[in-house]
Design a protein around this motif. Structure first.
Motif, PDB file in Angstrom:
ATOM      1  N   MET A 130       0.832  -1.195   0.000  1.00  0.00           N
ATOM      2  CA  MET A 130       0.000   0.000   0.000  1.00  0.00           C
ATOM      3  C   MET A 130       0.875   1.256   0.000  1.00  0.00           C
ATOM      4  O   MET A 130       0.599   2.195  -0.715  1.00  0.00           O
ATOM      5  N   LEU A 131       1.924   1.244   0.828  1.00  0.00           N
ATOM      6  CA  LEU A 131       2.780   2.421   0.918  1.00  0.00           C
ATOM      7  C   LEU A 131       3.534   2.681  -0.375  1.00  0.00           C
ATOM      8  O   LEU A 131       3.766   3.836  -0.725  1.00  0.00           O
ATOM      9  N   LYS A 132       3.890   1.613  -1.094  1.00  0.00           N
ATOM     10  CA  LYS A 132       4.641   1.827  -2.339  1.00  0.00           C
ATOM     11  C   LYS A 132       3.801   2.551  -3.389  1.00  0.00           C
ATOM     12  O   LYS A 132       4.326   3.297  -4.191  1.00  0.00           O
ATOM     13  N   PHE A 133       2.476   2.356  -3.368  1.00  0.00           N
ATOM     14  CA  PHE A 133       1.615   3.070  -4.309  1.00  0.00           C
ATOM     15  C   PHE A 133       1.562   4.553  -3.968  1.00  0.00           C
ATOM     16  O   PHE A 133       1.617   5.411  -4.840  1.00  0.00           O
ATOM     17  N   ILE A 134       1.457   4.863  -2.697  1.00  0.00           N
ATOM     18  CA  ILE A 134       1.407   6.268  -2.268  1.00  0.00           C
ATOM     19  C   ILE A 134       2.752   6.934  -2.504  1.00  0.00           C
ATOM     20  O   ILE A 134       2.822   8.047  -3.017  1.00  0.00           O
ATOM     21  N   LYS A 135       3.833   6.227  -2.144  1.00  0.00           N
ATOM     22  CA  LYS A 135       5.166   6.800  -2.305  1.00  0.00           C
ATOM     23  C   LYS A 135       5.477   7.053  -3.775  1.00  0.00           C
ATOM     24  O   LYS A 135       6.054   8.085  -4.119  1.00  0.00           O
ATOM     25  N   GLY A 136       5.072   6.149  -4.632  1.00  0.00           N
ATOM     26  CA  GLY A 136       5.309   6.323  -6.067  1.00  0.00           C
ATOM     27  C   GLY A 136       4.580   7.530  -6.625  1.00  0.00           C
ATOM     28  O   GLY A 136       5.121   8.273  -7.442  1.00  0.00           O
ATOM     29  N   ASN A 137       3.363   7.743  -6.186  1.00  0.00           N
ATOM     30  CA  ASN A 137       2.598   8.901  -6.656  1.00  0.00           C
ATOM     31  C   ASN A 137       3.165  10.198  -6.108  1.00  0.00           C
ATOM     32  O   ASN A 137       3.186  11.221  -6.797  1.00  0.00           O
ATOM     33  N   LEU A 138       3.603  10.193  -4.857  1.00  0.00           N
ATOM     34  CA  LEU A 138       4.129  11.414  -4.251  1.00  0.00           C
ATOM     35  C   LEU A 138       5.485  11.804  -4.824  1.00  0.00           C
ATOM     36  O   LEU A 138       5.815  12.984  -4.865  1.00  0.00           O
ATOM     37  N   GLU A 139       6.277  10.827  -5.257  1.00  0.00           N
ATOM     38  CA  GLU A 139       7.591  11.146  -5.827  1.00  0.00           C
ATOM     39  C   GLU A 139       7.475  11.900  -7.144  1.00  0.00           C
ATOM     40  O   GLU A 139       8.386  12.624  -7.520  1.00  0.00           O
ATOM     41  N   SER A 140       6.355  11.747  -7.826  1.00  0.00           N
ATOM     42  CA  SER A 140       6.198  12.419  -9.114  1.00  0.00           C
ATOM     43  C   SER A 140       5.770  13.880  -8.970  1.00  0.00           C
ATOM     44  O   SER A 140       5.745  14.615  -9.949  1.00  0.00           O
ATOM     45  N   ILE A 141       5.444  14.322  -7.755  1.00  0.00           N
ATOM     46  CA  ILE A 141       5.012  15.704  -7.536  1.00  0.00           C
ATOM     47  C   ILE A 141       6.233  16.552  -7.177  1.00  0.00           C
ATOM     48  O   ILE A 141       6.977  16.220  -6.265  1.00  0.00           O
ATOM     49  N   ASP A 142       6.430  17.645  -7.888  1.00  0.00           N
ATOM     50  CA  ASP A 142       7.547  18.539  -7.597  1.00  0.00           C
ATOM     51  C   ASP A 142       7.292  19.307  -6.305  1.00  0.00           C
ATOM     52  O   ASP A 142       6.203  19.858  -6.096  1.00  0.00           O
TER      53      ASP A 142
END
Length: 60
Positions: free
Chosen positions: A1-13
């Protein structure tokens, strides 16, 4: 679950600033609350602490 959130947040500047802002808001809120408790007048604290007791006495 955390990897999905972390992946999405890494794409935000500039997303790394949001945890810092939330920590500052949290810290400032509790510092102000602590300051208010220390500087509150004792008469006000006694008056407010007796409010529930006064309400019960007025109903009887």
């Amino acid at each position: 679950m955390l990897k999905f959130i972390k992946g999405n947040l890494e794409s935000i500047d500039g997303v790394q600033v949001y945890p810092i802002i939330s920590l500052l808001i949290f810290f400032i809120f509790f510092v102000l609350l602590f300051w208010w408790v220390l500087t509150a007048r004792k008469t006000y604290i006694n008056e407010v602490s007796n409010l529930p007791l006064d309400a019960n006495q007025n109903e009887e």
